[in-house]
Design an enzyme around this catalytic site. Structure first.
Site: not given
Ligand SMILES: Cc1cc2nc3c(=O)[nH]c(=O)nc-3n(C[C@H](O)[C@H](O)[C@H](O)COP(=O)(O)OP(=O)(O)OC[C@H]3O[C@@H](n4cnc5c(N)ncnc54)[C@H](O)[C@@H]3O)c2cc1C
Ligand SMILES: *[C@@H]1O[C@H](CO)[C@@H](O)[C@H](O)[C@H]1NC(C)=O
Length: 448
Positions: A422-424, A428
């Site tokens: 899952i950015h940011p 991650e």
């Protein structure tokens, strides 16, 4: 024997107040960060300990009350009294006022917990009134310099938030920090603390405590590295040198409940049964095999007692118990440390992936991220099953919790590589681990 409400150590003097104080200290740091993001926060920020303590105490009281209501709802009779065995089926309870009630029971479970150990030093007894055998609950916090003796998670967490409140805090450690945890990670935790104001006296052992006229405490210690005696003066000394199980004054010997010869904990089997078949023990007072103490306590407390239907009951594999150290920079892990993995499988059979990452939030504030680090230990062969995952950084517990499910289900390195980050986020970075220690390549992540 305590003045606490319902809920035991965790609610009254452990996890709950500790985590809230940790959060309070982090907020202090966040005030500084906020300026970099345009908030006009006027210095100097003053921390009011009394105010914080009142807020936290109120929350604890609500938890005490909540537990009481839950007992009532479940029609469980609650006696606020101290219990001990009269014989193997009868427990005598004595209230503070001296009222006795004897209870006969078919099954008995002991969940008496542990209490802080005080160093058996000849001069320490003079000062017992000033020693705080728990998270410091002083109404006011006027003391300026504190010595925290010990290097367990409790010691480092307390030293961390005390430093965060701007108090002059020194940690005295006899040998290594966070024994039982991965040592590379443990040192990142103490490095961060050191660079944020906590002082460390390493390889030092307390020899003597003396009360001075102005109520300060003069501490004499042996510096093992320099092989000489040193001295310092502190306003408060906090012992965090371990916890002893509350197995005395229960008449356990009389009913034949076996204690572990060195730890004095009640020996139980995988179903929490003691050496007496109808007596069970759970939590900090019990011990099964040679588990890591913190994980054992949490795990065993969560395990369903044998009276529950089999669907609810499950066997806990200690290696699948995730845990977090709530130091200023948090450390969370699940599974084997690098040392343990090496010992069990051999250096040639493990692969260690690692990365130094920079939390996005640290960039604008130009905060140093030297200790933000992730390490994953895998088997080297075939699908590279994950043996251990270690994370130092913000919200470490929240990061590791979900991965603990994967590891419990037998996740492999390739499973992880197919997991979308899952950015940011910091979490991650776990899904992007590519550099092996063996390669010797730089593990510093650059770019987005
Ligand atoms: C500072 C600190 C921070 C911690 N932080 C965390 C954390 O972040 N996460 C985590 O998972 N764990 C944490 N722990 C550990 C956690 O608190 C313990 O593992 C947990 O409370 C153990 O539960 P227990 O039920 O075995 O014992 P306890 O919680 O100690 O409960 C025992 C209860 O038995 C009562 N009792 C004792 N003797 C008698 C008697 N004779 N008759 C009647 N009642 C009796 C006591 O009053 C108490 O209420 C922390 C501990 C400390 C000290
Ligand atoms: C700190 O908070 C307490 C409790 O609310 C209050 O009585 C006291 O005046 C406060 N101290 C300062 C210095 O503001």
């Amino acid at each position: 024997g305590t003045s606490w409400g319902l809920g035991g150590t965790c609610v009254n003097v452990g996890c709950i107040p500790k985590k809230l104080m940790h959060y309070a200290a982090l907020l202090g740091g966040a005030l500084g960060d906020a300026r970099h993001y345009g908030w006009d926060v006027a210095p100097p920020e003053q921390h009011n300990w009394t105010y914080m303590a009142e807020g936290i105490q109120n929350h604890i009281k609500s938890l005490n009350w909540g537990h009481r209501v839950q007992l009532q709802d479940r029609k469980i009779r609650y006696l606020n009294a101290q219990g001990s065995f009269l014989d193997e089926h009868v427990v005598r309870s004595v209230t503070k006022a001296g009222k006795e009630i004897d209870i006969m029971a078919e099954h008995i479970m002991v969940a008496r917990g542990a209490r802080p150990a005080l160093q058996p030093s000849p001069r320490a007894s003079d000062h017992e009134g000033r020693l705080e055998p728990r998270v410091p609950w002083l109404k006011r916090c006027l003391f300026l310099s504190r010595l925290v003796v010990g290097a367990s998670y409790v010691a480092l967490e307390c030293a961390g938030f005390l430093t965060g409140f701007g108090l002059d805090t020194t940690v005295m450690m006899r040998s290594i920090p966070l024994r039982g945890f991965d040592q590379q990670m443990a040192h990142l935790v103490t490095d961060y603390m050191e660079s944020h104001g906590t002082k460390f006296l390493k390889k030092c052992i307390v020899k003597k405590l003396e009360k001075l006229k102005d109520n300060q405490i003069q501490v004499t210690w042996e510096n093992r590295e320099l092989d000489k005696e040193e001295m310092g003066t502190f306003d408060t000394v906090l012992w965090a040198i371990g916890r002893v199980p509350e197995t005395s004054n229960l008449n356990l010997e009389k009913v034949g409940v076996e204690l572990h010869p060195t730890t004095q904990k009640i020996v139980v089997d995988a179903k929490e049964m003691t050496s007496v078949p109808h007596i069970y023990a759970i939590g900090d007072i019990s011990q099964e095999g040679e588990e890591r103490p913190t994980t054992a306590a949490i795990g065993s407390a969560r395990r369903a007692p044998p009276s529950l239907p089999p669907a609810v009951s499950w066997t806990l594999i200690p290696l699948q118990v995730p845990t977090t150290v709530f130091t200023p920079l948090e450390y969370a892990c699940v599974g084997l440390s690098e040392e343990e993995a090496e010992q069990r499988h051999g250096l040639d059979h493990i692969e260690v992936y690692h990365a130094y990452y920079k939390p996005l939030e640290f960039t604008v504030t130009e905060r140093d991220a030297s200790q933000c680090y992730i390490k994953m230990v895998c088997l080297r062969e075939k699908d590279q099953r994950i043996l251990g995952l270690h994370f130092v950084g913000p919200n470490a517990g929240e990061v590791i919790q979900g991965f603990a499910l994967g590891i419990r289900c037998g996740a492999t390195y390739s499973d992880l590589m197919k997991t979308v980050g899952i950015h940011p986020t910091c979490a991650e970075e776990v899904t992007k681990l590519k550099i092996t220690k063996r390669s010797g390549l730089s593990a510093v992540i650059t770019g987005c």
